[in-house]
Design an enzyme around this catalytic site. Structure first.
Site, PDB file in Angstrom:
ATOM      1  N   ASP A  36      35.229  38.039  11.886  1.00 29.29           N
ATOM      2  CA  ASP A  36      34.734  39.303  12.439  1.00 29.29           C
ATOM      3  C   ASP A  36      35.766  39.993  13.328  1.00 29.29           C
ATOM      4  O   ASP A  36      35.426  40.807  14.186  1.00 29.29           O
ATOM      5  CB  ASP A  36      33.420  39.089  13.203  1.00 29.29           C
ATOM      6  CG  ASP A  36      33.575  38.090  14.324  1.00 29.29           C
ATOM      7  OD1 ASP A  36      34.636  37.431  14.381  1.00 29.29           O
ATOM      8  OD2 ASP A  36      32.647  37.969  15.140  1.00 29.29           O
ATOM      9  N   HIS A 239      64.182  41.012   6.078  1.00 29.36           N
ATOM     10  CA  HIS A 239      62.875  41.244   6.703  1.00 29.36           C
ATOM     11  C   HIS A 239      62.357  39.971   7.371  1.00 29.36           C
ATOM     12  O   HIS A 239      61.204  39.589   7.194  1.00 29.36           O
ATOM     13  CB  HIS A 239      61.872  41.762   5.672  1.00 29.36           C
ATOM     14  CG  HIS A 239      62.179  43.154   5.208  1.00 29.36           C
ATOM     15  ND1 HIS A 239      61.751  43.667   4.012  1.00 29.36           N
ATOM     16  CD2 HIS A 239      62.895  44.152   5.795  1.00 29.36           C
ATOM     17  CE1 HIS A 239      62.196  44.912   3.877  1.00 29.36           C
ATOM     18  NE2 HIS A 239      62.901  45.225   4.951  1.00 29.36           N
ATOM     19  N   ASP A 256      65.737  44.572  14.618  1.00 29.67           N
ATOM     20  CA  ASP A 256      65.287  45.813  13.967  1.00 29.67           C
ATOM     21  C   ASP A 256      63.889  46.070  14.511  1.00 29.67           C
ATOM     22  O   ASP A 256      62.934  45.377  14.152  1.00 29.67           O
ATOM     23  CB  ASP A 256      65.282  45.600  12.445  1.00 29.67           C
ATOM     24  CG  ASP A 256      64.961  46.878  11.666  1.00 29.67           C
ATOM     25  OD1 ASP A 256      64.428  47.828  12.265  1.00 29.67           O
ATOM     26  OD2 ASP A 256      65.238  46.889  10.455  1.00 29.67           O
ATOM     27  N   ASP A 267      62.958  53.776  14.389  1.00 35.08           N
ATOM     28  CA  ASP A 267      63.379  52.632  13.568  1.00 35.08           C
ATOM     29  C   ASP A 267      64.846  52.366  13.907  1.00 35.08           C
ATOM     30  O   ASP A 267      65.731  53.066  13.399  1.00 35.08           O
ATOM     31  CB  ASP A 267      63.185  53.015  12.083  1.00 35.08           C
ATOM     32  CG  ASP A 267      63.561  51.902  11.121  1.00 35.08           C
ATOM     33  OD1 ASP A 267      63.824  50.776  11.579  1.00 35.08           O
ATOM     34  OD2 ASP A 267      63.599  52.181   9.906  1.00 35.08           O
ATOM     35  N   HIS A 346      70.921  46.730   0.329  1.00 38.44           N
ATOM     36  CA  HIS A 346      69.854  47.722   0.508  1.00 38.44           C
ATOM     37  C   HIS A 346      70.445  49.124   0.605  1.00 38.44           C
ATOM     38  O   HIS A 346      71.660  49.293   0.674  1.00 38.44           O
ATOM     39  CB  HIS A 346      69.009  47.392   1.748  1.00 38.44           C
ATOM     40  CG  HIS A 346      69.783  47.244   3.021  1.00 38.44           C
ATOM     41  ND1 HIS A 346      70.287  48.309   3.723  1.00 38.44           N
ATOM     42  CD2 HIS A 346      70.157  46.135   3.725  1.00 38.44           C
ATOM     43  CE1 HIS A 346      70.909  47.878   4.808  1.00 38.44           C
ATOM     44  NE2 HIS A 346      70.859  46.555   4.831  1.00 38.44           N
ATOM     45  N   HIS A 350      66.365  56.145   4.787  1.00 34.42           N
ATOM     46  CA  HIS A 350      65.090  56.628   4.240  1.00 34.42           C
ATOM     47  C   HIS A 350      64.553  57.706   5.165  1.00 34.42           C
ATOM     48  O   HIS A 350      64.951  57.802   6.323  1.00 34.42           O
ATOM     49  CB  HIS A 350      64.098  55.458   4.121  1.00 34.42           C
ATOM     50  CG  HIS A 350      63.973  54.627   5.368  1.00 34.42           C
ATOM     51  ND1 HIS A 350      63.175  54.977   6.427  1.00 34.42           N
ATOM     52  CD2 HIS A 350      64.579  53.468   5.752  1.00 34.42           C
ATOM     53  CE1 HIS A 350      63.274  54.071   7.383  1.00 34.42           C
ATOM     54  NE2 HIS A 350      64.138  53.147   7.009  1.00 34.42           N
ATOM     55  N   HIS A 357      58.854  54.276   6.468  1.00 33.22           N
ATOM     56  CA  HIS A 357      59.460  54.724   5.211  1.00 33.22           C
ATOM     57  C   HIS A 357      58.639  55.945   4.827  1.00 33.22           C
ATOM     58  O   HIS A 357      57.633  55.842   4.131  1.00 33.22           O
ATOM     59  CB  HIS A 357      59.406  53.628   4.144  1.00 33.22           C
ATOM     60  CG  HIS A 357      60.273  52.452   4.515  1.00 33.22           C
ATOM     61  ND1 HIS A 357      60.220  51.246   3.881  1.00 33.22           N
ATOM     62  CD2 HIS A 357      61.212  52.302   5.467  1.00 33.22           C
ATOM     63  CE1 HIS A 357      61.093  50.405   4.425  1.00 33.22           C
ATOM     64  NE2 HIS A 357      61.702  51.024   5.396  1.00 33.22           N
ATOM     65  N   GLU A 380      71.503  53.194   8.043  1.00 32.58           N
ATOM     66  CA  GLU A 380      71.421  51.782   8.375  1.00 32.58           C
ATOM     67  C   GLU A 380      72.178  50.859   7.423  1.00 32.58           C
ATOM     68  O   GLU A 380      71.574  50.000   6.785  1.00 32.58           O
ATOM     69  CB  GLU A 380      69.965  51.351   8.435  1.00 32.58           C
ATOM     70  CG  GLU A 380      69.119  51.767   7.218  1.00 32.58           C
ATOM     71  CD  GLU A 380      67.683  51.256   7.317  1.00 32.58           C
ATOM     72  OE1 GLU A 380      67.527  50.054   7.565  1.00 32.58           O
ATOM     73  OE2 GLU A 380      66.750  52.053   7.158  1.00 32.58           O
ATOM     74  N   TYR A 384      75.625  41.076   5.116  1.00 37.24           N
ATOM     75  CA  TYR A 384      74.924  39.809   5.340  1.00 37.24           C
ATOM     76  C   TYR A 384      75.657  38.709   4.567  1.00 37.24           C
ATOM     77  O   TYR A 384      75.745  38.780   3.343  1.00 37.24           O
ATOM     78  CB  TYR A 384      73.469  39.919   4.879  1.00 37.24           C
ATOM     79  CG  TYR A 384      72.820  41.201   5.378  1.00 37.24           C
ATOM     80  CD1 TYR A 384      72.206  41.259   6.619  1.00 37.24           C
ATOM     81  CD2 TYR A 384      72.870  42.383   4.611  1.00 37.24           C
ATOM     82  CE1 TYR A 384      71.654  42.439   7.096  1.00 37.24           C
ATOM     83  CE2 TYR A 384      72.318  43.565   5.068  1.00 37.24           C
ATOM     84  CZ  TYR A 384      71.716  43.596   6.309  1.00 37.24           C
ATOM     85  OH  TYR A 384      71.168  44.773   6.767  1.00 37.24           O
ATOM     86  N   ARG A 402      73.479  44.654  10.962  1.00 35.99           N
ATOM     87  CA  ARG A 402      72.959  45.955  10.531  1.00 35.99           C
ATOM     88  C   ARG A 402      72.967  46.853  11.758  1.00 35.99           C
ATOM     89  O   ARG A 402      72.679  46.385  12.863  1.00 35.99           O
ATOM     90  CB  ARG A 402      71.549  45.831   9.944  1.00 35.99           C
ATOM     91  CG  ARG A 402      70.960  47.163   9.519  1.00 35.99           C
ATOM     92  CD  ARG A 402      69.729  47.053   8.585  1.00 35.99           C
ATOM     93  NE  ARG A 402      68.553  46.448   9.181  1.00 35.99           N
ATOM     94  CZ  ARG A 402      68.121  45.225   8.930  1.00 35.99           C
ATOM     95  NH1 ARG A 402      68.803  44.433   8.099  1.00 35.99           N
ATOM     96  NH2 ARG A 402      67.041  44.745   9.504  1.00 35.99           N
ATOM     97  N   GLU A 404      71.415  50.627  12.807  1.00 33.72           N
ATOM     98  CA  GLU A 404      70.509  51.653  12.299  1.00 33.72           C
ATOM     99  C   GLU A 404      70.172  52.676  13.371  1.00 33.72           C
ATOM    100  O   GLU A 404      69.750  52.328  14.466  1.00 33.72           O
ATOM    101  CB  GLU A 404      69.206  50.989  11.814  1.00 33.72           C
ATOM    102  CG  GLU A 404      68.154  51.988  11.364  1.00 33.72           C
ATOM    103  CD  GLU A 404      66.925  51.326  10.748  1.00 33.72           C
ATOM    104  OE1 GLU A 404      66.615  50.170  11.108  1.00 33.72           O
ATOM    105  OE2 GLU A 404      66.285  51.972   9.904  1.00 33.72           O
TER     106      GLU A 404
HETATM  107  N1  GLY Z   1      62.625  48.566   9.739  1.00 30.06           N
HETATM  108  C1  GLY Z   1      62.531  48.824   8.370  1.00 30.06           C
HETATM  109  C2  GLY Z   1      63.716  49.520   7.876  1.00 30.06           C
HETATM  110  O1  GLY Z   1      64.732  49.542   8.542  1.00 30.06           O
HETATM  111  O2  GLY Z   1      63.712  50.127   6.851  1.00 30.06           O
HETATM  112 MN    MN Z   2      64.935  51.733   8.406  1.00 30.71          MN
HETATM  113 MN    MN Z   3      64.745  49.240  10.598  1.00 29.55          MN
END
Ligand code: GLY
Ligand code: MN
Ligand code: MN
Length: 435
Positions: A36, A239, A256, A267, A346, A350, A357, A380, A384, A402, A404
């Site tokens: 619940d 992730h 991140d 982000d 990647h 975005h 996103h 970003e 890696y 990374r 970003e």
């Molecule tokens: N935090 C998700 C991305 O960087 O796309």
């Molecule tokens: Mn991002």
């Molecule tokens: Mn991110």
């Protein structure tokens, strides 16, 4: 955000729809976490964009030219007992008085009211497939009308995908949205600075995550996605969200994390040495990613297409990897064969907005979309190199980087909304040393 902002959006949408049309937007369902206990409620982004109304079990209808009001909101009725248990409700009266609706009804009466509204319209703007339960109800109402065609009932002739128009609107940020996004970016940037200051070898990743949660909540925001806090080898997992490992001396820490202010996401990713000093290999990889990111940011300007930043990042990364001896061969051939994807797998960015996103087409026909003032993108790039990477010298193993930022397209070029968190290696080292 002011009620006028939402009214403006509805007006713009209704102008595109024209008379004889109805747009229907359901709120997000409440989702059960366990037994619940519900997940924290998050309103559907399209519904929020059009209404600003935060309550679940609501349905908005827009009917341009309707005499009794163009914006109709179905919402939960007032209920003193339920409100004692679950919290306040606007009720239909509050929806009109405080939330900008022209007309409002208890959502419990929707089966009796909405079909009658549908019957008056030729075209239905609706997004299929996002809320399957609501899809079924809408089809039920339409089919009930169809079944009575013999009795003279009218049915709409056309179903039009609502998100096509709505998502294009969401792609261009208004002044009020830009203000919200700047605030979101600033709070997330401050949280990253805070993390750099408190980080010490021996801490656990979740202790750093806690710094973000505290900074976000204390400033009235919440995470816009689950924070990624990965030290050492974990920095190579794109992730990674367990966030429960020890942060060891000599490791890099990749974070991140962003927040959501008035529904608008930031982000940000930063990567820094846990002990405050980059090793030579860490710094070499870091500087390469930073050079790629800067080259990519330079490509964010009106008239550039939305993949030019990625193409710039790929060129810098590939050249750099060859220079460091991690990739072998000729740069153009390595770009063509996408050899860089082993370490940079990647995209470079975005759209960003109510969703991390965010919505909006990346292509118009066969062409990548051109950037225009008011759009917001992340930039970003990353590299890696997990331990055990075959054919790669050991000194590079366990390095994940990374960087970003969130970038607004302006008339002149761009504005980096997340610029308040340092990314030059010297600046990071200075900040950590002074802490
Ligand atoms: N935090 C998700 C991305 O960087 O796309
Ligand atoms: Mn991002
Ligand atoms: Mn991110």
């Amino acid at each position: 955000m002011s009620p006028r902002e939402f009214a403006k959006r509805r007006k713009q949408l209704m102008k595109m729809m024209g008379e004889g049309a109805i747009a229907i937007l359901p709120s997000a369902p409440v989702r059960i976490r366990n037994r619940d206990v519900d997940y924290a409620y998050r309103q559907d982004s399209d519904f929020l964009y059009v209404t600003g109304f935060e309550e679940p079990e609501s349905v908005a209808a827009l009917i341009p030219g309707r005499g009794h009001g163009e914006y109709i909101l179905f919402c939960r009725d007032k209920d003193p007992i339920r409100e004692t248990w679950d919290g306040r409700r606007a009720g239909p009266e509050g929806a009109v008085n405080d939330h900008g609706a022209d007309d409002a009804f208890p959502v419990g009466d929707i089966d009796d009211i909405l079909p009658g509204m549908l019957e008056q319209c030729e075209r239905v703007y609706y997004t299929m497939g996002v809320h399957p339960e609501f899809d079924k109800r809408l089809m039920g109402w339409v089919n009930a009308l169809r079944a009575q065609v013999g009795k003279g009932k009218h049915t709409p002739h056309e179903f039009i995908v609502l998100d096509h128009v709505l998502h294009d609107m969401r792609l261009y940020k208004s002044r009020a949205e830009m203000t919200a996004m700047k605030r979101s970016a600033r709070i997330a940037a401050d949280a990253h600075v805070r993390a750099m200051k408190v980080c010490r070898p021996g801490m656990r990743e979740y202790e750093i995550e806690a710094e973000f949660l505290h900074e976000f909540r204390r400033r009235g925001t919440e995470p816009s996605y689950h924070p990624i806090v990965g030290a050492g080898e974990n920095s190579c997992i794109l992730h990674y969200t367990e966030n429960d490992n020890v942060i060891n001396d000599g490791d890099l820490l990749l974070i991140d994390a962003g927040c959501e202010y008035e529904g608008y996401a930031s982000d940000i990713t930063r990567t820094f040495p846990v002990n405050g000093r980059f090793t030579a290999p860490q710094r070499a990889i870091y500087e390469l990613v930073l050079a790629a990111q800067e080259a990519a940011i330079d490509q964010i300007a009106p008239g550039k297409h939305c993949k030019e930043s990625h193409e710039a990042a790929v060129r810098v990364i590939t050249r750099g990897l060859v220079k460091l001896g991690i990739l072998k061969g000729k740069v153009p051939a390595l770009i063509k064969s996408e050899a860089y994807k082993r370490f940079f797998m990647h995209g470079t960015g975005h759209w960003l907005g109510l969703d991390v996103h965010d919505v909006g087409d990346y292509k118009v026909g066969d062409e990548w979309r051109l950037l225009e003032p008011g759009m917001v993108m992340t930039v970003e790039p990353g590299l890696y190199i997990p331990s055990g990477s075959k054919g790669v010298a050991k000194k590079w193993w366990g390095i994940g980087v990374r960087i970003e930022d969130d970038v607004l397209v302006t008339k002149q070029g761009n504005e980096v909304l997340t610029r308040h968190v340092p990314k030059e290696p010297g600046e990071i080292e200075q900040l950590m040393e002074a802490a």
